[in-house]
Design a protein around this motif. Structure first.
Motif, PDB file in Angstrom:
ATOM      1  N   SER A 109       0.819  -1.213   0.000  1.00  0.00           N
ATOM      2  CA  SER A 109       0.000   0.000   0.000  1.00  0.00           C
ATOM      3  C   SER A 109       0.853   1.263   0.000  1.00  0.00           C
ATOM      4  O   SER A 109       2.012   1.270   0.414  1.00  0.00           O
ATOM      5  CB  SER A 109      -0.926   0.012   1.214  1.00  0.00           C
ATOM      6  N   TRP A 110       0.227   2.357  -0.454  1.00  0.00           N
ATOM      7  CA  TRP A 110       0.882   3.660  -0.481  1.00  0.00           C
ATOM      8  C   TRP A 110       1.135   4.153   0.941  1.00  0.00           C
ATOM      9  O   TRP A 110       2.127   4.834   1.200  1.00  0.00           O
ATOM     10  CB  TRP A 110       0.033   4.669  -1.251  1.00  0.00           C
ATOM     11  N   GLU A 111       0.241   3.821   1.859  1.00  0.00           N
ATOM     12  CA  GLU A 111       0.410   4.264   3.240  1.00  0.00           C
ATOM     13  C   GLU A 111       1.649   3.640   3.878  1.00  0.00           C
ATOM     14  O   GLU A 111       2.353   4.290   4.636  1.00  0.00           O
ATOM     15  CB  GLU A 111      -0.838   3.932   4.061  1.00  0.00           C
ATOM     16  N   TYR A 117       6.646  12.192  -0.978  1.00  0.00           N
ATOM     17  CA  TYR A 117       7.525  11.244  -0.299  1.00  0.00           C
ATOM     18  C   TYR A 117       8.359  10.497  -1.328  1.00  0.00           C
ATOM     19  O   TYR A 117       7.966  10.363  -2.481  1.00  0.00           O
ATOM     20  CB  TYR A 117       6.696  10.236   0.503  1.00  0.00           C
ATOM     21  N   GLU A 150      -4.107   1.791  -8.393  1.00  0.00           N
ATOM     22  CA  GLU A 150      -3.755   0.566  -7.670  1.00  0.00           C
ATOM     23  C   GLU A 150      -4.032  -0.696  -8.492  1.00  0.00           C
ATOM     24  O   GLU A 150      -4.691  -1.624  -8.041  1.00  0.00           O
ATOM     25  CB  GLU A 150      -4.462   0.520  -6.322  1.00  0.00           C
ATOM     26  N   LYS A 171       4.362   2.685   2.234  1.00  0.00           N
ATOM     27  CA  LYS A 171       5.500   3.379   1.621  1.00  0.00           C
ATOM     28  C   LYS A 171       5.687   4.752   2.259  1.00  0.00           C
ATOM     29  O   LYS A 171       6.807   5.187   2.504  1.00  0.00           O
ATOM     30  CB  LYS A 171       5.283   3.542   0.119  1.00  0.00           C
ATOM     31  N   ARG A 172       4.562   5.450   2.509  1.00  0.00           N
ATOM     32  CA  ARG A 172       4.635   6.772   3.140  1.00  0.00           C
ATOM     33  C   ARG A 172       5.255   6.670   4.526  1.00  0.00           C
ATOM     34  O   ARG A 172       6.106   7.482   4.889  1.00  0.00           O
ATOM     35  CB  ARG A 172       3.235   7.383   3.252  1.00  0.00           C
ATOM     36  N   ASP A 173       4.866   5.673   5.302  1.00  0.00           N
ATOM     37  CA  ASP A 173       5.411   5.507   6.646  1.00  0.00           C
ATOM     38  C   ASP A 173       6.906   5.216   6.612  1.00  0.00           C
ATOM     39  O   ASP A 173       7.663   5.715   7.449  1.00  0.00           O
ATOM     40  CB  ASP A 173       4.665   4.398   7.390  1.00  0.00           C
ATOM     41  N   SER A 218       2.636  10.788  -3.576  1.00  0.00           N
ATOM     42  CA  SER A 218       1.861  11.359  -2.474  1.00  0.00           C
ATOM     43  C   SER A 218       0.723  10.407  -2.147  1.00  0.00           C
ATOM     44  O   SER A 218       0.300   9.616  -2.990  1.00  0.00           O
ATOM     45  CB  SER A 218       1.310  12.741  -2.836  1.00  0.00           C
ATOM     46  N   CYS A 219       0.225  10.488  -0.945  1.00  0.00           N
ATOM     47  CA  CYS A 219      -0.896   9.638  -0.543  1.00  0.00           C
ATOM     48  C   CYS A 219      -2.229  10.353  -0.692  1.00  0.00           C
ATOM     49  O   CYS A 219      -3.276   9.718  -0.629  1.00  0.00           O
ATOM     50  CB  CYS A 219      -0.713   9.174   0.900  1.00  0.00           C
ATOM     51  N   GLU A 220      -2.203  11.666  -0.874  1.00  0.00           N
ATOM     52  CA  GLU A 220      -3.442  12.422  -0.956  1.00  0.00           C
ATOM     53  C   GLU A 220      -4.087  12.361  -2.334  1.00  0.00           C
ATOM     54  O   GLU A 220      -5.290  12.513  -2.459  1.00  0.00           O
ATOM     55  CB  GLU A 220      -3.196  13.892  -0.583  1.00  0.00           C
ATOM     56  N   HIS A 264      -4.924   7.158  -6.736  1.00  0.00           N
ATOM     57  CA  HIS A 264      -4.081   6.115  -7.317  1.00  0.00           C
ATOM     58  C   HIS A 264      -4.983   4.998  -7.835  1.00  0.00           C
ATOM     59  O   HIS A 264      -5.930   4.598  -7.176  1.00  0.00           O
ATOM     60  CB  HIS A 264      -3.115   5.536  -6.278  1.00  0.00           C
TER      61      HIS A 264
END
Length: 161
Positions: A47-49, A112, A129, A51-53, A122-124, A127
Motif C-alpha cells: 500500500s501507499w500508506e 515522499y 492501484e 511506503k509513506r510511513d 503522495s498519498c493524498e 491512485h
C-alpha cells in the motif's frame, strides 16, 4: 423430482462419494479462509500508506506548493489535475497530481520518496492501484484450483446420465 432424488442424481448413492464431495467443498471453503487474510497482508505491504510511513521514518518528506489546477468533467463533479512546485537539493521542480471527485487539490501537498528523490509519490492524490487487482485474481481462482485438484486426487465419481 424431489430434492433427495436431485442430490442422489448429482452425487450418486455411494456414501463414500458424498464424503469425498464434502472434503472437496471443505477444501474450497478452506482455500478462501487461508487466501483472503494472506491477500490482506500482501495488499497492506504494497500500500501507499506503508511506503509513506517508510519515507517518513527516513525523513524523506518534501512539502510542495500548489501552482496551478485544472478541472475536468461535469460542473458538480470535477476531477482535478494540479501542478505543484517544490525544491529538492537546491533545484526547483514540478509535480503533477490527479484528484478524483470529491477530492480537491490542497494548497500544500506532501511528497515522499523511498530512495530516489526523483521518484516522488503522495498519498493524498488518487491512485489506480492496478497491482492490487493483479493480486486479487489468484485469490479468487486459487481455491477453485485446489478444489478441482481435490476432485481428481480423491477420485470423485462423476454423476451419471
Amino acid at each position: 423430482m424431489s430434492i433427495r432424488e436431485a442430490l442422489v442424481g448429482l452425487f450418486t448413492e455411494d456414501p463414500r462419494n458424498w464424503v469425498k464431495w464434502g472434503i472437496v467443498f471443505a477444501v474450497l471453503i478452506g482455500g478462501y479462509v487461508v487466501v483472503i487474510p494472506l491477500y490482506r497482508k500482501i495488499a497492506a505491504g504494497l500500500s501507499w500508506e506503508r511506503k509513506r510511513d517508510i519515507a517518513k521514518s527516513r525523513n524523506h518528506v518534501i512539502k510542495a506548493s500548489l501552482v496551478n489546477r485544472h478541472p475536468s468533467g461535469n460542473v458538480s463533479r470535477y476531477n482535478w489535475r494540479a501542478t505543484y512546485r517544490y525544491t529538492v537539493q537546491g533545484e526547483a521542480r514540478q509535480y503533477t497530481a490527479y484528484f478524483k471527485h470529491p477530492a480537491t487539490p490542497p494548497l500544500f501537498l506532501y511528497l515522499y520518496y523511498l530512495d530516489n528523490p526523483g521518484k516522488l509519490f503522495s498519498c493524498e492524490e488518487y491512485h489506480y492501484e492496478n497491482h492490487k487487482g493483479l493480486l486479487l485474481f489468484p485469490v479468487m481462482v486459487l481455491p477453485w484450483i485446489l478444489a478441482a485438484a481435490a476432485v481428481f486426487l480423491l477420485g470423485v465419481e462423476a454423476p451419471g446420465p
